[in-house]
Design a protein around this motif. Sequence first.
Motif, short mmCIF file in Angstrom:
data_model
loop_
_atom_site.label_atom_id
_atom_site.label_comp_id
_atom_site.label_asym_id
_atom_site.label_seq_id
_atom_site.Cartn_x
_atom_site.Cartn_y
_atom_site.Cartn_z
N VAL A 187 -53.33 13.62 26.08
CA VAL A 187 -53.91 14.34 24.95
C VAL A 187 -53.71 12.95 23.83
O VAL A 187 -54.08 13.22 22.70
N ALA A 188 -52.04 12.85 23.94
CA ALA A 188 -51.40 11.88 23.43
C ALA A 188 -51.18 10.49 22.98
O ALA A 188 -52.11 9.69 21.96
N GLU A 189 -52.21 9.34 24.01
CA GLU A 189 -52.22 8.69 23.55
C GLU A 189 -53.46 8.23 24.23
O GLU A 189 -54.03 7.01 23.78
N ASP A 190 -54.09 8.98 24.73
CA ASP A 190 -55.79 8.45 25.25
C ASP A 190 -56.89 9.18 25.45
O ASP A 190 -56.81 9.61 26.62
N ALA A 191 -57.42 9.88 25.03
CA ALA A 191 -58.34 10.96 24.85
C ALA A 191 -58.93 10.49 25.67
O ALA A 191 -59.36 11.52 26.14
N ASN A 192 -60.04 9.41 25.95
CA ASN A 192 -60.94 9.57 26.24
C ASN A 192 -60.19 8.47 27.53
O ASN A 192 -61.33 7.87 28.06
N PHE A 193 -59.05 9.06 28.31
CA PHE A 193 -58.76 8.20 29.77
C PHE A 193 -60.60 8.69 30.94
O PHE A 193 -60.18 7.50 31.71
N PHE A 214 -42.75 17.70 24.80
CA PHE A 214 -41.99 17.04 24.24
C PHE A 214 -41.68 15.82 24.53
O PHE A 214 -41.68 14.86 23.21
N LEU A 215 -41.57 15.87 25.89
CA LEU A 215 -41.52 14.56 26.51
C LEU A 215 -42.92 13.49 26.09
O LEU A 215 -42.81 12.23 25.66
N ALA A 216 -43.53 14.16 25.96
CA ALA A 216 -45.09 13.07 25.96
C ALA A 216 -44.64 12.67 24.38
O ALA A 216 -45.81 11.61 23.78
N ARG A 246 -44.58 17.16 16.68
CA ARG A 246 -45.51 16.26 17.28
C ARG A 246 -45.88 17.45 18.34
O ARG A 246 -47.42 17.55 19.49
N SER A 247 -44.92 17.08 19.77
CA SER A 247 -44.87 18.19 20.67
C SER A 247 -45.70 19.49 20.02
O SER A 247 -46.42 20.07 21.57
N ASP A 248 -45.50 20.23 18.91
CA ASP A 248 -46.38 20.94 19.11
C ASP A 248 -48.45 21.01 18.39
O ASP A 248 -48.57 21.72 19.33
N MET A 249 -48.22 19.84 18.13
CA MET A 249 -49.54 19.72 18.12
C MET A 249 -50.50 18.85 19.29
O MET A 249 -50.98 19.51 19.78
N ILE A 250 -49.28 18.36 20.15
CA ILE A 250 -50.32 18.43 21.39
C ILE A 250 -49.68 19.22 22.02
O ILE A 250 -51.12 19.55 23.16
N LEU A 251 -49.51 20.47 22.20
CA LEU A 251 -49.39 21.91 22.62
C LEU A 251 -51.39 22.67 22.35
O LEU A 251 -51.83 22.89 23.02
N LEU A 255 -44.99 27.10 22.06
CA LEU A 255 -44.96 27.89 20.89
C LEU A 255 -42.62 27.60 20.29
O LEU A 255 -42.67 27.03 19.59
N ALA A 256 -42.95 29.01 21.54
CA ALA A 256 -42.22 29.99 20.49
C ALA A 256 -40.46 29.55 21.75
O ALA A 256 -39.94 30.00 21.35
#
Length: 275
Positions: free
Chosen positions: A81-87, A195-197, A219-224, A242-243
């Motif tokens: 989802v972070a790097e290549d949504a159409n993978f 976080f790592l992503a 950014r990790s919040d967005m990925i979650l 999130l918490a």
Amino acid sequence: MKAVRWLATIILGGIALYVISIGIALYRLPPVAALADRRANLTIQVKDWRGKLHPFVVGPQNPWWTPSESIPTEMKWAVIVAEDANFYRHEGIDVKALKNAIKYDLEKKRFARGASTITQQTAKNLFLTRDKTITRKIKEIYLARRLEQELTKGRIIELYLNIVELGPMVYGIGHGSRYYFDKPASALTPRECAFLAAMLPGPRKVYNPYRHLDRVLKRSDMILGQLRQKGVLTEAEYRQALAEIPNIGGMQKKVDQSFAAKARRFFRDLFGVFR
């Protein structure tokens, strides 16, 4: 008119020579079929943060190697989802994203966007340099198509996650999870996966958690949130993630140890103490 014809001949000749050189370069690229064997090991060169090259083993002989079955599903989906949504929908190249990137680069008159898929990034990290040239991009696209033909999507993700850069000479999530969270990748929580992503676009500067922890967390919040939308996380798992405050105390310890080591070297050189 004669001068125009000569100019056209020179231009066409130059284009023909370039096409021939590209053909030769593509022909000389290494085979990729052997990577389908999950027992395969490949030694590549990676750079430290000072630009020095080091040998790096891609495969089970690497002590940090994390096989696909030990990689959390949330980790795989976090990078998708972070790097290549159409993978899972493309065959190595996201044509629409590539067209948009070319248009943007032409407007900016520089290589500002690469639109590289996970497969392209894997090809680049395994076989190519990071030079921003048209020739390298063509090689990257060609190798990405070959990877998609020879390997499964699962194998490509496995390779990708084991060679991504996450810190100073920290390559792959096996090493990254130990470096930041002092645990194996298999034990990462959804928050830690995100976080790592979140770091991947720029672990050296833009998303370096030592310098910009708030930026990485945001950014990790967005990925979650994207993992929740995809159904990878339930609502309860999403709220819990999130918490969660990532246990990155080890990171501060590393910073403190690094500072202490520098201080010891300084006083040793200056006064001959701390021997």
